[in-house]
Scaffold this motif. Sequence first.
Motif, mmCIF file in Angstrom:
data_model
loop_
_atom_site.group_PDB
_atom_site.id
_atom_site.type_symbol
_atom_site.label_atom_id
_atom_site.label_comp_id
_atom_site.label_asym_id
_atom_site.label_seq_id
_atom_site.Cartn_x
_atom_site.Cartn_y
_atom_site.Cartn_z
ATOM 1 N N PRO A 100 18.278 22.566 -17.554
ATOM 2 C CA PRO A 100 18.454 23.505 -18.672
ATOM 3 C C PRO A 100 19.864 23.510 -19.250
ATOM 4 N N ARG A 134 13.179 28.116 -18.450
ATOM 5 C CA ARG A 134 14.570 28.010 -18.903
ATOM 6 C C ARG A 134 14.819 26.685 -19.610
ATOM 7 N N MET A 135 14.172 25.630 -19.139
ATOM 8 C CA MET A 135 14.282 24.335 -19.815
ATOM 9 C C MET A 135 13.681 24.411 -21.219
ATOM 10 N N GLU A 137 13.304 26.957 -23.120
ATOM 11 C CA GLU A 137 14.064 27.827 -24.026
ATOM 12 C C GLU A 137 15.023 27.017 -24.899
ATOM 13 N N GLN A 138 15.496 25.885 -24.399
ATOM 14 C CA GLN A 138 16.465 25.081 -25.140
ATOM 15 C C GLN A 138 15.837 24.322 -26.310
#
Length: 489
Positions: A100, A134-135, A137-138
Motif C-alpha cells: 500500500p 488498504r492496497m 484505497e490507492q
Amino acid sequence: ATPRGAAETAAALDARRAKLSGMGALFNPKAIAFVGASTSPDKLGHHMIRNLVDFGFTGPIYPIHPSADEICGLKAYPTITDAPDGIDRALVAVASHRVPDVLAECRAKGVKLAQVLTAGFAEFSSDSADLECRMLEQVADGAMRMVGPNCIGTFSASSRMAIGAARYNPTEGGGITFFSQSGTFAGDVVRRAQVWGLPLGRALSCGNCSDVDMVDLLLQAAQDPETKIIAFYMESLRDPGLFFRAAAALEKPVVILRGAQTEQGQVAASSHTAAMATDSLLWAAALAQSGVIQVSNVDDLMDTLLALTAHGRGPGARLAIFGSGGGVSVTASDAAARAGLVVPALDPATEEGLRRFGIPGTSVANPIDIPVWGLRDGERYIFEEIINLLKVSPVIDRVVVFVEMGWVLDFMDSDEAGLVALERICDSIARARPDGAAMSLALRSSGDKYQDDFVRDQRVKFLKQGISVYQSTSRAVRAQARLVHGKGM
C-alpha cells in the motif's frame, strides 16, 4: 446475476471505459520503474529487469533499491520518488505489508499503471482482507490503475517487454492478446507461440484482478487496433453478466481457457487467485448467447488460436476428410460427430471428379481414403488435385487432410529420404487453391524427433498460407468445430 437492460449495460460499459485512459501503459509504457529490484541474480527482482534489458525494452528502466548504485547495468534509485519523472508503469515486488505505501508513492509520482507481483492478499487468507483494502484505497478513484496482485509480468512485442527469459519471447508480434490469471499459463502461451509461429503480440499475467479485472481487459483489447483475437485464462469473473454482454457485441473473437470448472478445481482456485464458484448452467448459457469460445486445457487453447489465425470464425459444419488410412478416417468421422460437424455425401460433380482416383483399396466417398502411392503422377504428388475438388464442392465448408508420416517413412530407405518425400507431399498440399473451404492439415506423427520437428516446421510454413497444422486428426477436427460452435470439445 444482476438484470440489466440495454441502457444500463451501455452505461456500465461507458463507466468502465472512462477509467481506461491510462491503460496505454499496459503494453506500451514510456518508462518502467521496478520497485523491489534485487542485486541477486537468482531473485525475481533481478531476473525480470535482466529480461527487460535483454529483450530490448524501448524506454528507460529504473531499478528501485534502498542501497544499490546499479542493477543489470542500470542506475538504481532508493525510492521511486527519487527516480526521474515520466514513469508511467511500475512493477512492484516488495513484501505484501509494504505494497500500500509503495502504491501511494507510485501514485504521487504520476504512474498510470502499477503491476503488483507480490502475493499474500485475498488468495492467502481472510486475515489479509484489511491489507487488500488498504492496497485498493490507492487506486479507488482511478487516477492510477493496478494489475494484480499475485502475478508474474507482461509480454509486449511492440515495446519489447518480456515474460521469462528474453530468448523465449516472440519478436515479430501480431494480433493475438492473451490475459491470464495464472502466471504459468501466461509464460506457457508466450513460449508456445514462439515455437508455433503464432502471431502473439501481447500477454499479461493479471493474478487476482483486484482492481483491473477481466471486463476492463476485454474492453481495453476491444479498443486496441492491434488486437485481432482476445484470449483469457480465467478462474472467476466478478461481473460475468457485463463481461459476456460486452463480448457478445464484439466482432473480435474471444476465447476462454477456463479453470475451476469442477468442484475440485474451484477448491484449488480459491487458494490460487481467490476465485469464487460460478453457477455452471448460467455460465453455459452465457457462452451460448455471447459466442465466446471456451476450452478446457492449454493444448485446446493453442489449437483454437491457430485455427482462428488461419481461418477466422464462420458458419458451415459440413466437413470433408481426406487422407491415407481407413481407420483414421473412421475415428476422424467419430470426432466430427462428437464436435457437431457432419461428414456429408459428396455432390455428383465432385464424385465424378474423384472417380479417376479410385483404385482397389481406396474409397473416394467422404471420408476419402487413398494410399499415398495412389496420389502420385510419376514422381509428382497430386494431393492438391483432390483438395481443389473438395474446396469448391457446394456441400463442403471445411476440409481436414491427414498424412500418415510413419507409413511414408516406412516405404523409404532412410529417415532422410522419408523427410524429402514428406516435404514433397507438403509442397503438393501447399499448391492447393487458397480460396474455398477452410483447410486444416493433420501430420500424424509417431512421436520421434524427425517427425515432431517436421510438424513444427510445417506448422509455421502453412500458417502463412492460411492452413492450420495439427499432430492428429481429432485435434484438427475439434479446432475447426470451435470456429462454428464455440463451445469447448
